[in-house]
Design a protein around this motif. Structure first.
Motif, short mmCIF file in Angstrom:
data_model
loop_
_atom_site.label_atom_id
_atom_site.label_comp_id
_atom_site.label_asym_id
_atom_site.label_seq_id
_atom_site.Cartn_x
_atom_site.Cartn_y
_atom_site.Cartn_z
N SER A 72 -1.47 3.79 4.58
CA SER A 72 -0.31 4.28 3.83
C SER A 72 0.31 3.26 2.88
N GLY A 83 0.70 8.36 0.49
CA GLY A 83 -0.28 9.27 1.06
C GLY A 83 -1.71 8.76 1.01
N ALA A 85 -4.53 5.60 2.11
CA ALA A 85 -4.92 4.40 2.84
C ALA A 85 -5.92 3.66 1.96
N THR A 116 -3.69 9.00 10.43
CA THR A 116 -2.42 8.51 9.90
C THR A 116 -1.65 9.68 9.31
N CYS A 119 -1.42 10.94 5.42
CA CYS A 119 -2.48 10.34 4.62
C CYS A 119 -3.43 11.44 4.13
#
Length: 168
Positions: A72, A83, A85, A116, A119
């Motif tokens: 993130s 949003g 990674a 996550t 994400c």
């Protein structure tokens, strides 16, 4: 082959630092060799581990490879936005290449991104000459995003990094 992917421990840091540095040096990815400033960043595993998640691929307690997963848009992110990674500093020891360690590390990052909350994609930057890595990313479903390509050292015109993304 039994490759285990796990978070790096402080006991792994020296091995990860040297493996990552040697992978970049042997592949000719550092413009200034041992005097390249980025080499210090690659060797600072403790610093990376404090700001992101450093993963290792191990076989029989031997570190075969490593990657830094930035969830993130954390402080280690170069290009990740909300949003997203980011995968950074993927490196596999020369002796272990072609055995699946790199793929296992990238898949572990994708799995972490999926876990996550919020994400929606995984992004990464790569040097133009990292053709084996590009084939790996594309095989795993990543697509080129040339509109995001960028230069970390604007004073050097030939350092443009190419970018990829995987929508989750």
């Amino acid at each position: 082959m039994d490759i285990l992917i796990r978070p790096a421990t402080p006991a792994d840091h020296d091995a990860v630092a040297e493996l990552t540095a040697q992978a970049y040096l042997r592949d000719g990815l550092l413009d200034f060799g041992e005097s390249d400033a980025y080499l210090g960043v690659l060797r600072d595993v403790a610093g990376r581990a404090a700001a992101a998640e450093v993963l290792v691929a191990v076989e029989h307690d031997r570190v075969l490879g490593s990657v830094t997963f930035v969830p993130s848009g954390g402080p280690m992110a170069d290009i990740a936005g909300p949003g997203e990674a980011e995968i950074r500093m993927l490196a596999v020891a020369h002796a272990a290449r072609g055995r699946g360690a790199g793929e296992a590390l990238v898949r572990a990052c994708v799995d972490r991104a999926r876990a996550t909350e919020g994400c929606v994609r995984v992004v990464l930057s790569s040097q133009r000459t990292m053709h084996a890595a590009h084939r790996l990313y594309e095989r795993l479903g990543f697509v080129r995003t040339p509109e995001r390509d960028w230069n970390p050292l604007p004073e050097l015109d030939d350092i443009t990094l190419v970018t990829y993304e995987l929508t989750l």
